[in-house]
Design an enzyme around this catalytic site. Structure first.
Site, PDB file in Angstrom:
ATOM      1  N   GLY A 139      85.197  45.737  58.722  1.00  0.00           N
ATOM      2  CA  GLY A 139      83.975  45.821  58.410  1.00  0.00           C
ATOM      3  C   GLY A 139      83.959  45.418  56.787  1.00  0.00           C
ATOM      4  O   GLY A 139      83.271  46.396  56.105  1.00  0.00           O
TER       5      GLY A 139
ATOM      6  N   TYR B 112      70.406  63.016  62.279  1.00  0.00           N
ATOM      7  CA  TYR B 112      71.807  62.248  61.923  1.00  0.00           C
ATOM      8  C   TYR B 112      72.705  63.289  62.397  1.00  0.00           C
ATOM      9  O   TYR B 112      73.485  63.102  63.351  1.00  0.00           O
ATOM     10  CB  TYR B 112      71.728  61.926  60.470  1.00  0.00           C
ATOM     11  CG  TYR B 112      73.091  61.015  59.962  1.00  0.00           C
ATOM     12  CD1 TYR B 112      72.639  59.681  60.126  1.00  0.00           C
ATOM     13  CD2 TYR B 112      74.105  61.433  59.991  1.00  0.00           C
ATOM     14  CE1 TYR B 112      73.897  58.714  59.756  1.00  0.00           C
ATOM     15  CE2 TYR B 112      75.200  60.715  59.790  1.00  0.00           C
ATOM     16  CZ  TYR B 112      75.266  59.346  59.576  1.00  0.00           C
ATOM     17  OH  TYR B 112      76.278  58.476  59.390  1.00  0.00           O
TER      18      TYR B 112
ATOM     19  N   LEU C 208      73.187  55.586  50.829  1.00  0.00           N
ATOM     20  CA  LEU C 208      72.970  54.371  50.103  1.00  0.00           C
ATOM     21  C   LEU C 208      72.186  53.379  50.698  1.00  0.00           C
ATOM     22  O   LEU C 208      72.616  53.435  51.839  1.00  0.00           O
ATOM     23  CB  LEU C 208      74.501  54.012  49.507  1.00  0.00           C
ATOM     24  CG  LEU C 208      75.027  54.475  48.173  1.00  0.00           C
ATOM     25  CD1 LEU C 208      76.272  53.956  47.805  1.00  0.00           C
ATOM     26  CD2 LEU C 208      74.145  54.552  47.091  1.00  0.00           C
TER      27      LEU C 208
ATOM     28  N   THR D  85      72.082  50.214  52.547  1.00  0.00           N
ATOM     29  CA  THR D  85      72.716  49.361  53.096  1.00  0.00           C
ATOM     30  C   THR D  85      72.162  48.751  54.338  1.00  0.00           C
ATOM     31  O   THR D  85      71.066  49.472  54.722  1.00  0.00           O
ATOM     32  CB  THR D  85      74.395  49.777  53.768  1.00  0.00           C
ATOM     33  OG1 THR D  85      74.188  50.752  54.711  1.00  0.00           O
ATOM     34  CG2 THR D  85      75.116  50.614  52.546  1.00  0.00           C
TER      35      THR D  85
HETATM   36  P1  NAD Z   1      77.076  47.832  56.310  1.00  0.00           P
HETATM   37  O1  NAD Z   1      75.904  47.357  57.500  1.00  0.00           O
HETATM   38  O2  NAD Z   1      76.755  47.689  55.040  1.00  0.00           O
HETATM   39  O3  NAD Z   1      78.364  47.011  56.681  1.00  0.00           O
HETATM   40  C1  NAD Z   1      78.683  46.979  58.178  1.00  0.00           C
HETATM   41  C2  NAD Z   1      80.246  46.060  58.149  1.00  0.00           C
HETATM   42  O4  NAD Z   1      80.491  46.101  59.639  1.00  0.00           O
HETATM   43  C3  NAD Z   1      79.758  44.622  57.816  1.00  0.00           C
HETATM   44  O5  NAD Z   1      80.932  44.001  56.981  1.00  0.00           O
HETATM   45  C4  NAD Z   1      79.797  43.825  59.250  1.00  0.00           C
HETATM   46  O6  NAD Z   1      79.985  42.693  59.107  1.00  0.00           O
HETATM   47  C5  NAD Z   1      80.700  44.770  60.076  1.00  0.00           C
HETATM   48  N1  NAD Z   1      80.292  44.549  61.394  1.00  0.00           N
HETATM   49  C6  NAD Z   1      79.439  45.049  62.107  1.00  0.00           C
HETATM   50  N2  NAD Z   1      79.611  44.835  63.546  1.00  0.00           N
HETATM   51  C7  NAD Z   1      80.974  44.382  63.655  1.00  0.00           C
HETATM   52  C8  NAD Z   1      81.641  43.970  64.616  1.00  0.00           C
HETATM   53  N3  NAD Z   1      81.447  44.060  65.892  1.00  0.00           N
HETATM   54  N4  NAD Z   1      82.842  43.164  64.188  1.00  0.00           N
HETATM   55  C9  NAD Z   1      83.297  42.975  63.073  1.00  0.00           C
HETATM   56  N5  NAD Z   1      82.696  43.588  61.960  1.00  0.00           N
HETATM   57  C10 NAD Z   1      81.378  44.383  62.175  1.00  0.00           C
HETATM   58  O7  NAD Z   1      77.278  49.354  56.763  1.00  0.00           O
HETATM   59  P2  NAD Z   1      77.764  50.776  55.803  1.00  0.00           P
HETATM   60  O8  NAD Z   1      76.444  51.307  55.434  1.00  0.00           O
HETATM   61  O9  NAD Z   1      78.405  50.037  54.696  1.00  0.00           O
HETATM   62  O10 NAD Z   1      78.461  51.463  56.723  1.00  0.00           O
HETATM   63  C11 NAD Z   1      80.013  51.207  56.796  1.00  0.00           C
HETATM   64  C12 NAD Z   1      80.556  52.677  57.176  1.00  0.00           C
HETATM   65  O11 NAD Z   1      80.285  53.750  55.975  1.00  0.00           O
HETATM   66  C13 NAD Z   1      79.778  53.289  58.648  1.00  0.00           C
HETATM   67  O12 NAD Z   1      80.814  54.114  59.315  1.00  0.00           O
HETATM   68  C14 NAD Z   1      78.720  54.341  57.966  1.00  0.00           C
HETATM   69  O13 NAD Z   1      78.371  55.436  58.715  1.00  0.00           O
HETATM   70  C15 NAD Z   1      79.661  54.796  56.634  1.00  0.00           C
HETATM   71  N6  NAD Z   1      78.534  55.576  55.727  1.00  0.00           N
HETATM   72  C16 NAD Z   1      77.301  54.942  55.274  1.00  0.00           C
HETATM   73  C17 NAD Z   1      76.600  55.370  54.394  1.00  0.00           C
HETATM   74  C18 NAD Z   1      75.341  54.781  53.892  1.00  0.00           C
HETATM   75  O14 NAD Z   1      74.296  55.449  53.437  1.00  0.00           O
HETATM   76  N7  NAD Z   1      75.377  53.555  54.020  1.00  0.00           N
HETATM   77  C19 NAD Z   1      76.958  56.693  53.964  1.00  0.00           C
HETATM   78  C20 NAD Z   1      78.253  57.187  54.257  1.00  0.00           C
HETATM   79  C21 NAD Z   1      78.947  56.610  55.168  1.00  0.00           C
END
Ligand code: NAD
Length: 394
Positions: A47, A234, A272, A274
């Site tokens: 990811g 959530y 954040l 995203t």
């Molecule tokens: P994001 O949408 O910015 O990025 C997701 C990534 O996953 C991308 O690189 C995408 O290409 C990749 N991806 C998606 N499906 C895929 C697949 N089938 N195969 C390969 N790659 C794939 O997401 P994010 O917000 O950075 O979230 C990442 C993690 O962080 C998640 O587990 C999320 O729950 C966690 N998180 C997010 C937040 C927030 O507020 N955004 C807060 C805390 C934790």
């Protein structure tokens, strides 16, 4: 072509290659400004092209001079249609890493598939031998199960009873009440199959069986908790069930890696903007209020600040890791400070369409949202003709 943002609901269907490059550069500059990190040198990020995963890759590469392998799922440019921003982010990252003599390898495909896992293993064997840090940062709406072929779709729903609460339409700037019906058992199971720990564990076991995990290696997955106003949708909802599964999985992976003096843990990160978080009802309104409060008290951080801090305080060699009672690292500690949460909770009942821009940082939210797609970056000429048909050359 001249590329302008085209927003459809909570996604922007265009992205700007030069703007994405500027966004990546900003993150590289941040990490470099903080100095070197004595951390892992061979890092696999699942990811890796956006949000927290991209920030992780940038921090490992430019903070620790690590070789990085990135797995992501992004659309390439096609027939005058731009690529998705993660594709351009990766091209920009690659270029900068190569300029500094850093090793990179990229896999654009489905991380849930066994094929990608085997391709990554072959590449590790060929080029790096083993990896010493594995980060799991997928944000995905669906998963094709590699054993059954079943397509699991993740849903964002409450469990047990329907939920009614405030949400914001970020496109139209309207706050309204939203009612979301409770998830069925099947929807809960599907969401756990997509966003729970099964695939993370499959990655670790497959890598371990192939002998490509170094002794003493660490694996980390990202989690979120957040404030009570978002819990029904959530933490206590379908995504929360998946995250609960991720936490249980972390303990099993930790036990597996401990055999070779390694470890696994969950890092709870801050809310954040995203592409993943903007799709969740209620959360964007919370984020825009949170941004206002944290910017005003000087504690606001973006993905790169969060992950840079994670690496320096929890992942650098010799640092003592700091776990909460449930064994998780809490890089969300500034968001969860009682005074921050109290300030958000005080704003929440009063905020309305009329007061949206006064009581929240919706302007900042929108700016940040556009930046995810490479728009609104300083120094980029958005009237200029740019080549969108870039390719990811190794
Ligand atoms: P994001 O949408 O910015 O990025 C997701 C990534 O996953 C991308 O690189 C995408 O290409 C990749 N991806 C998606 N499906 C895929 C697949 N089938 N195969 C390969 N790659 C794939 O997401 P994010 O917000 O950075 O979230 C990442 C993690 O962080 C998640 O587990 C999320 O729950 C966690 N998180 C997010 C937040 C927030 O507020 N955004 C807060 C805390 C934790």
């Amino acid at each position: 072509m001249i590329i302008k943002p085209k927003i459809r609901g909570f996604v922007c269907i265009t992205s700007h290659p030069e703007g994405c490059a500027a966004h990546v550069q900003e993150q590289i500059d941040h990490v470099k400004s903080k100095g070197l990190i004595d951390g892992a040198k061979k890092v696999l990020i699942i990811g890796a092209s956006q949000g927290y995963g991209l920030a992780t890759r940038i921090t490992a590469a430019f903070g620790s001079k690590a070789s990085t392998i990135g797995v992501f799922f992004e659309r390439e440019p096609n027939n005058g249609r731009t690529a998705t921003s993660g594709f351009y982010n990766t091209i920009a990252f690659n270029k900068k890493a190569k300029e500094e003599g850093l090793y990179t390898a990229n896999f654009n495909g489905d991380a849930f598939s066994d094929e990608i896992k085997q391709a990554v293993i072959a590449k590790i064997k060929e080029d790096l031998g083993q990896v010493d840090l594995i980060i799991y940062s997928l944000g995905s709406p669906r998963r094709v199960h590699p054993d059954t072929g079943a397509v699991h779709k993740s849903v964002i729903k409450p469990i047990g009873q329907s939920f009614t609460g405030k949400t914001v339409d970020t496109d139209k700037d309207i706050i309204s009440e939203i009612t979301i019906e409770a998830a069925s058992d099947e929807e809960i199971a599907d969401t756990v199959a997509v966003m729970g720990g099964e695939d993370w564990e499959r990655w670790i076991k497959t890598l371990d069986d192939a002998g490509v995990i170094a002794d003493g290696a660490t694996s980390v997955a990202y989690d979120y908790i957040g404030p009570e106003v978002t819990w029904p949708i959530y933490t206590n909802g379908t995504i929360g069930s998946a995250k609960q599964d991720l936490r249980t999985t972390a303990k099993r992976i930790d036990a597996l890696l401990k055999v070779t003096r390694g470890s696994a843990f969950i890092s709870v990160n801050k809310a954040l903007v995203t592409q993943s978080s903007s799709a969740i009802p209620v959360v964007p309104l919370y984020i825009s209020i949170l941004y206002k409060v944290m910017k005003e008290n000087g504690t606001h951080e973006g993905c790169i600040e969060q992950i840079d801090r994670l690496f320096r305080t929890q992942l650098a060699n010799g640092v003592a890791q700091d776990f909460d009672d449930d064994g998780r690292v809490r890089i969300d500690n500034l968001e969860m400070k009682p005074e921050v949460q109290a300030a958000v909770a005080a704003i929440w009942p009063d905020i309305s369409t009329e007061t949206l821009y006064e009581k929240s940082d919706m302007a900042g939210y929108k700016k940040e949202f556009l930046r995810l797609f490479g728009f609104g970056m300083k120094g980029v000429d958005y009237e200029a003709d740019v080549n969108e048909a870039l390719s990811l050359e190794e």
